[in-house]
Design a protein around this motif. Structure first.
Motif, PDB file in Angstrom:
ATOM      1  N   GLU A 388       0.810  -1.045  -0.040  1.00 56.14           N
ATOM      2  CA  GLU A 388      -0.082   0.045  -0.197  1.00 56.14           C
ATOM      3  C   GLU A 388       0.902   1.275  -0.056  1.00 56.14           C
ATOM      4  O   GLU A 388       1.910   1.200   0.527  1.00 56.14           O
ATOM      5  CB  GLU A 388      -0.734  -0.008   1.149  1.00 56.14           C
ATOM      6  N   ALA A 389       0.149   2.232  -0.533  1.00 57.48           N
ATOM      7  CA  ALA A 389       1.090   3.606  -0.742  1.00 57.48           C
ATOM      8  C   ALA A 389      -0.154   4.580  -0.506  1.00 57.48           C
ATOM      9  O   ALA A 389      -1.036   4.566  -1.420  1.00 57.48           O
ATOM     10  CB  ALA A 389       1.948   3.610  -1.994  1.00 57.48           C
ATOM     11  N   GLU A 390       0.312   5.576   0.070  1.00 60.40           N
ATOM     12  CA  GLU A 390      -0.899   6.861  -0.012  1.00 60.40           C
ATOM     13  C   GLU A 390       0.043   8.218   0.001  1.00 60.40           C
ATOM     14  O   GLU A 390       1.210   8.297   0.347  1.00 60.40           O
ATOM     15  CB  GLU A 390      -1.512   6.739   1.328  1.00 60.40           C
ATOM     16  N   HIS A 391      -0.654   9.276  -0.616  1.00 62.49           N
ATOM     17  CA  HIS A 391       0.023  10.280  -0.999  1.00 62.49           C
ATOM     18  C   HIS A 391      -1.019  11.318  -1.022  1.00 62.49           C
ATOM     19  O   HIS A 391      -1.866  11.036  -2.073  1.00 62.49           O
ATOM     20  CB  HIS A 391       1.389  10.369  -1.980  1.00 62.49           C
ATOM     21  N   PRO A 392      -0.963  12.584  -0.761  1.00 58.16           N
ATOM     22  CA  PRO A 392      -2.133  13.621  -0.773  1.00 58.16           C
ATOM     23  C   PRO A 392      -1.970  13.827  -2.366  1.00 58.16           C
ATOM     24  O   PRO A 392      -3.169  14.348  -2.801  1.00 58.16           O
ATOM     25  CB  PRO A 392      -1.709  14.760   0.045  1.00 58.16           C
ATOM     26  N   GLN A 393      -0.831  13.868  -3.026  1.00 57.68           N
ATOM     27  CA  GLN A 393      -1.094  14.314  -4.494  1.00 57.68           C
ATOM     28  C   GLN A 393      -1.234  13.204  -5.389  1.00 57.68           C
ATOM     29  O   GLN A 393      -2.278  13.113  -6.302  1.00 57.68           O
ATOM     30  CB  GLN A 393       0.219  15.256  -4.863  1.00 57.68           C
ATOM     31  N   PHE A 394      -0.365  12.107  -5.282  1.00 60.03           N
ATOM     32  CA  PHE A 394      -0.371  11.086  -6.265  1.00 60.03           C
ATOM     33  C   PHE A 394      -1.395  10.011  -5.972  1.00 60.03           C
ATOM     34  O   PHE A 394      -1.942   9.387  -6.875  1.00 60.03           O
ATOM     35  CB  PHE A 394       1.108  10.418  -6.370  1.00 60.03           C
ATOM     36  N   GLU A 395      -1.613   9.690  -4.629  1.00 60.25           N
ATOM     37  CA  GLU A 395      -2.473   8.378  -4.224  1.00 60.25           C
ATOM     38  C   GLU A 395      -3.449   9.044  -3.113  1.00 60.25           C
ATOM     39  O   GLU A 395      -3.009   8.268  -1.861  1.00 60.25           O
ATOM     40  CB  GLU A 395      -1.518   7.292  -3.784  1.00 60.25           C
ATOM     41  N   PRO A 396      -4.233   9.803  -3.183  1.00 69.52           N
ATOM     42  CA  PRO A 396      -5.062  10.436  -2.087  1.00 69.52           C
ATOM     43  C   PRO A 396      -5.975   9.097  -1.497  1.00 69.52           C
ATOM     44  O   PRO A 396      -6.246   9.148  -0.376  1.00 69.52           O
ATOM     45  CB  PRO A 396      -5.793  11.380  -2.629  1.00 69.52           C
ATOM     46  N   ARG A 397      -6.285   8.190  -2.437  1.00 71.63           N
ATOM     47  CA  ARG A 397      -7.074   7.167  -1.881  1.00 71.63           C
ATOM     48  C   ARG A 397      -6.385   5.810  -1.982  1.00 71.63           C
ATOM     49  O   ARG A 397      -6.984   4.821  -1.563  1.00 71.63           O
ATOM     50  CB  ARG A 397      -8.265   7.167  -2.843  1.00 71.63           C
ATOM     51  N   GLY A 398      -5.015   5.921  -1.820  1.00 72.05           N
ATOM     52  CA  GLY A 398      -4.256   4.743  -1.880  1.00 72.05           C
ATOM     53  C   GLY A 398      -4.107   4.162  -3.015  1.00 72.05           C
ATOM     54  O   GLY A 398      -4.742   4.375  -4.169  1.00 72.05           O
ATOM     55  N   TRP A 399      -2.926   3.081  -3.158  1.00 74.56           N
ATOM     56  CA  TRP A 399      -2.694   2.365  -4.298  1.00 74.56           C
ATOM     57  C   TRP A 399      -3.550   1.233  -4.609  1.00 74.56           C
ATOM     58  O   TRP A 399      -3.833   1.054  -5.881  1.00 74.56           O
ATOM     59  CB  TRP A 399      -1.393   2.070  -4.116  1.00 74.56           C
ATOM     60  N   ARG A 400      -3.721   0.319  -3.587  1.00 70.51           N
ATOM     61  CA  ARG A 400      -4.478  -1.021  -3.837  1.00 70.51           C
ATOM     62  C   ARG A 400      -5.759  -0.859  -4.583  1.00 70.51           C
ATOM     63  O   ARG A 400      -6.072  -1.774  -5.515  1.00 70.51           O
ATOM     64  CB  ARG A 400      -4.424  -1.705  -2.559  1.00 70.51           C
ATOM     65  N   ARG A 401      -6.547   0.114  -4.369  1.00 71.23           N
ATOM     66  CA  ARG A 401      -7.791   0.151  -5.213  1.00 71.23           C
ATOM     67  C   ARG A 401      -7.576   0.033  -6.594  1.00 71.23           C
ATOM     68  O   ARG A 401      -8.572  -0.137  -7.470  1.00 71.23           O
ATOM     69  CB  ARG A 401      -8.407   1.622  -4.749  1.00 71.23           C
ATOM     70  N   LYS A 402      -6.502   0.382  -7.278  1.00 68.64           N
ATOM     71  CA  LYS A 402      -6.072   0.444  -8.779  1.00 68.64           C
ATOM     72  C   LYS A 402      -6.192  -1.050  -9.096  1.00 68.64           C
ATOM     73  O   LYS A 402      -6.478  -1.216 -10.381  1.00 68.64           O
ATOM     74  CB  LYS A 402      -5.039   1.050  -8.922  1.00 68.64           C
ATOM     75  N   VAL A 403      -5.713  -2.072  -8.373  1.00 70.28           N
ATOM     76  CA  VAL A 403      -5.315  -3.290  -8.827  1.00 70.28           C
ATOM     77  C   VAL A 403      -6.431  -4.527  -8.247  1.00 70.28           C
ATOM     78  O   VAL A 403      -6.354  -5.530  -8.749  1.00 70.28           O
ATOM     79  CB  VAL A 403      -3.956  -3.655  -8.777  1.00 70.28           C
ATOM     80  N   GLU A 404      -6.830  -3.870  -7.123  1.00 63.96           N
ATOM     81  CA  GLU A 404      -7.802  -5.186  -6.415  1.00 63.96           C
ATOM     82  C   GLU A 404      -9.394  -5.228  -7.105  1.00 63.96           C
ATOM     83  O   GLU A 404      -9.762  -4.855  -7.799  1.00 63.96           O
ATOM     84  CB  GLU A 404      -8.076  -4.652  -5.053  1.00 63.96           C
ATOM     85  N   GLY A 405      -9.663  -6.574  -6.728  1.00 63.32           N
ATOM     86  CA  GLY A 405     -10.910  -6.701  -7.282  1.00 63.32           C
ATOM     87  C   GLY A 405     -11.083  -7.608  -8.641  1.00 63.32           C
ATOM     88  O   GLY A 405     -12.155  -7.917  -9.075  1.00 63.32           O
ATOM     89  N   PHE A 406     -10.016  -7.910  -9.157  1.00 63.54           N
ATOM     90  CA  PHE A 406      -9.932  -8.559 -10.250  1.00 63.54           C
ATOM     91  C   PHE A 406      -8.874 -10.112 -10.261  1.00 63.54           C
ATOM     92  O   PHE A 406      -7.965  -9.843  -9.504  1.00 63.54           O
ATOM     93  CB  PHE A 406      -9.424  -8.076 -11.565  1.00 63.54           C
ATOM     94  N   PRO A 407      -9.296 -11.089 -10.946  1.00 61.57           N
ATOM     95  CA  PRO A 407      -8.335 -12.213 -10.955  1.00 61.57           C
ATOM     96  C   PRO A 407      -7.011 -11.779 -11.989  1.00 61.57           C
ATOM     97  O   PRO A 407      -7.349 -10.938 -12.662  1.00 61.57           O
ATOM     98  CB  PRO A 407      -9.403 -13.292 -11.460  1.00 61.57           C
ATOM     99  N   CYS A 408      -6.086 -12.236 -11.718  1.00 67.23           N
ATOM    100  CA  CYS A 408      -4.964 -12.020 -12.404  1.00 67.23           C
ATOM    101  C   CYS A 408      -5.088 -12.395 -13.931  1.00 67.23           C
ATOM    102  O   CYS A 408      -4.851 -11.709 -14.722  1.00 67.23           O
ATOM    103  CB  CYS A 408      -3.649 -12.531 -11.973  1.00 67.23           C
ATOM    104  N   PHE A 409      -5.720 -13.382 -14.122  1.00 68.37           N
ATOM    105  CA  PHE A 409      -6.084 -14.024 -15.584  1.00 68.37           C
ATOM    106  C   PHE A 409      -7.533 -14.345 -15.751  1.00 68.37           C
ATOM    107  O   PHE A 409      -7.995 -15.308 -14.784  1.00 68.37           O
ATOM    108  CB  PHE A 409      -4.994 -15.176 -15.814  1.00 68.37           C
ATOM    109  N   ASN A 410      -8.106 -13.737 -16.687  1.00 69.81           N
ATOM    110  CA  ASN A 410      -9.524 -14.094 -16.984  1.00 69.81           C
ATOM    111  C   ASN A 410      -9.546 -14.833 -18.208  1.00 69.81           C
ATOM    112  O   ASN A 410      -9.151 -14.609 -19.374  1.00 69.81           O
ATOM    113  CB  ASN A 410     -10.301 -12.576 -17.374  1.00 69.81           C
TER     114      ASN A 410
END
Length: 641
Positions: A388-410
């Motif tokens: 996880e990574a958070e930053h007020p400018q780059f990642e105000p809502r955190g990093w993991r939300r960008k990649v979670e919720g999907f299988p690696c391979f569909n």
């Protein structure tokens, strides 16, 4: 965009370049997490390629083109490259550096690398195109399609001739005379690497080889700049030239990234007209970026790495930037919501950190992990994509939300493709016409084990090696598992001498499936919830075995329990599909394949084989890995509309 190294030597000593101030981690903190000695230059830093050369004020230093020269003008003097292995261990004031290992006298002294005709110090000629004992011999560097013979290659970047443009200079302007021969006419050594059927003029109504695929022309930051920044000449490329301009294939682990792209650029499936395309291929060299490339103090790279300085997050941000560039400049993504777009990601767990924004696309990868609630299995913190990574400018809502919720391979829309295994890698295979060997090993696996790295391979390789030692598998069952020092011998010969070859993950995907198939060895897959290359498009149930991770202790009983009749049946079926794990339709690959076949035939005093198939009627040049992908894509056209 201005690029530079972190340190540069001047007449007055070292000059510290300013670092970006918009990161939550300082320079020292970042260096402690992930140190890139390759970014340090105690000489002249060529801003174009971020490479370090001897200073201009030394005998063999690099002298750049004059300020008033053309942008693409060559330097007045090439100079000797220093590389990160030839950096001083002291500053001019005597203060020790933490990024150099060489006494400055060996660089700047009378017998030094940058001063003497025959220096005592030997620096590695890491840059592509620099050969000889003191890097004095220029040779042809690698470029995709060798710039179609229509441009000069500068360490992977094509500087196209007037009237030509594109990633490989394949696209002509209306005014250019396409009948004029390209550089291959004067440079016969590149002739075998220039194939551009898409540049031909097709008559009206001509039959085309579908699917037709348009390769996006992205800014070089996402593609060929990565080739210019690569640490070693063999990194990031499927092939390379020798100093005498002969060629060979590299063993770069992620070579499919550029190898598959070059095969596409040289194929009849490519179109230069996006309006007639069935699919759009997005070339982004994330694996090359993670290899790593030479690090630079550049705001773009720092954004890709983000606040955590995590390589997986940097690669994912790179993909996102390319996605936004496409949507901001061209209409084709929004036309079908990206469903007809293709992305190839080849790093260890790359398919797991593909951002949600591009998940509607077709993802080609080597990693067929199918479980939904996945976590990173890497043994390297800098590759943990869920860090996880958070930053007020780059990642105000955190990093993991960008990649979670999907299988690696569909398995419905994605495809696991074979890694790039050059013909030389499987030279001892009977499928290439080599002498048939007795398959004396019941089970075989040679590769990294890393007993100290508990996360590596989910612990499977470590557990198997320990079982093999504790229970005497080699002596009792003829099963060997271990690293090179414990399993000696030419790798290809060992594979060709084995009945069963174990397919076990490493720090993500494994290339052992390809090794087994190309040697006629029955694959034994020991990876839960992971599909191997082409498992969704080929019926491999009668070609390979699957062993659950929970049954490692029973491996000798499982393998010895397969009767010889069943083994023969499996090998016979394997003989019908093995060719789909080679890239024999790729012209440079086909040439080397033919040379190996002819060599084997001569050794047997037999006529050359027309093809290395073991079943009449198979043509590996038409049914190889690349053409298998094309056939699958053709079947997917309607589903993307």
């Amino acid at each position: 965009m201005k690029r530079h190294c972190a340190h540069t030597y001047t007449d007055n000593g070292f000059e510290r370049h300013p670092q970006p101030a918009n990161l939550s981690l300082g320079v020292k903190e970042r260096e402690s997490i992930w140190a890139f000695p390759s970014s340090r230059c105690a000489g002249f830093c060529d801003d174009t390629i971020a490479a370090c050369f001897c200073p201009s004020n030394t005998t063999y230093g690099r002298i750049p083109a004059p300020p008033h020269a053309r942008l693409d003008a060559p330097p007045e003097r090439r100079g000797r490259p220093m590389g990160y292995l030839c950096q001083p261990d002291k500053m001019p004031d005597g203060q020790h550096t933490n990024w150099g290992t060489v006494d400055p006298e060996e660089l700047w002294g009378p017998a030094g690398w940058c001063m003497a005709e025959q220096p005592k110090l030997e620096c590695h000629c890491m840059l592509d195109g620099f050969g000889g004992p003191v890097c004095e011999t220029p040779y042809e560097p690698f470029c995709l399609n060798q710039c179609s013979g229509r441009g000069e290659c500068n360490l992977g970047f094509c500087k196209c001739h007037e009237g030509w443009h594109g990633i490989d200079c394949a696209q002509p302007s209306q005014a250019v005379d396409t009948s004029v021969p390209g550089l291959e006419a004067a440079r016969p050594w590149i002739r075998d690497f220039v194939h551009t059927p898409a540049a031909r003029e097709f008559p009206a109504g001509a039959t085309r080889k579908r699917p037709l695929i348009y390769v996006y022309e992205l800014p070089s930051e996402y593609t060929t700049l990565m080739l210019q920044y690569r640490l070693f000449a063999e990194y990031c490329t499927p092939r390379i030239f020798n100093p005498d301009n002969t060629s060979y294939f590299t063993t770069f682990t992620y070579g499919a990234e550029t190898g598959f792209l070059e095969a596409l650029l040289q194929s009849e499936h490519r179109t230069l007209d996006p309006e007639e395309a069935d699919f759009f291929y997005v070339p982004v060299f994330t694996a090359c970026f993670m290899s790593p490339v030479r690090d630079v103090a550049d705001s773009l790279f720092d954004f890709w790495y983000n606040v955590a300085f995590n390589r997986a997050q940097g690669a994912a941000n790179m993909l996102l930037e390319a996605y936004h560039w496409i949507r901001g400049h061209l209409p084709y993504w929004d036309r079908r919501g990206g469903r007809d777009h293709i992305w190839l990601v080849t790093h260890d767990e790359a398919s797991c950190y593909v951002p949600a924004a591009i998940r509607p696309s077709i993802i080609l990868s080597h990693w067929g992990r199918t479980d939904l609630n996945h976590t990173s299995d890497t043994g390297y913190p800098a590759d943990n994509y869920l860090w996880e990574a958070e930053h007020p400018q780059f990642e105000p809502r955190g990093w993991r939300r960008k990649v979670e919720g999907f299988p690696c391979f569909n398995r419905t829309k994605d495809l696991v493709i074979p890694s790039f295994k050059p013909p030389e890698h499987w030279r001892a295979s009977p499928l290439l016409g080599a002498l048939t060997r007795e398959r004396s090993w019941l089970g075989f696996h040679r590769g990294r084990v890393q007993p100290e790295n508990k996360a590596f391979s989910r612990g499977i390789r470590q557990r198997l090696e320990q079982l093999a030692v504790d229970q005497g598998w080699k002596e009792k069952h003829r099963i060997v598992v271990g690293e090179r020092d414990k399993v000696e011998g030419p790798y290809s010969e060992l594979l060709a001498s084995s009945v069963f070859c174990l397919v076990i993950m490493g720090d993500g995907w494994t290339a052992r499936m390809e090794d087994a198939m190309l040697h006629g060895c029955i694959p034994v897959v020991i990876m839960d919830d992971v599909e191997v290359a082409f498992e969704t498009v080929l019926d491999l149930s009668d070609v390979m075995l699957r062993v659950p991770q929970s049954d490692l202790e029973q491996l000798p009983a499982i393998l010895s329990g397969v009767p010889e009749e069943r083994r023969e049946e499996m090998r016979a079926r394997l003989a019908r599909v093995w060719h789909r794990y080679s890239y024999s339709s790729y012209p440079p690959y086909a040439k080397q394949l033919r040379e190996l076949q002819e060599g084997h035939a001569a050794a047997r005093d037999a006529p050359p084989l027309s093809q290395p198939a073991t079943v009449p009627g198979l043509d590996p040049r038409q049914d190889d890995a690349f053409e298998t992908v094309m056939a699958w894509l053709y079947s997917r056209i309607d589903a993307t509309r």
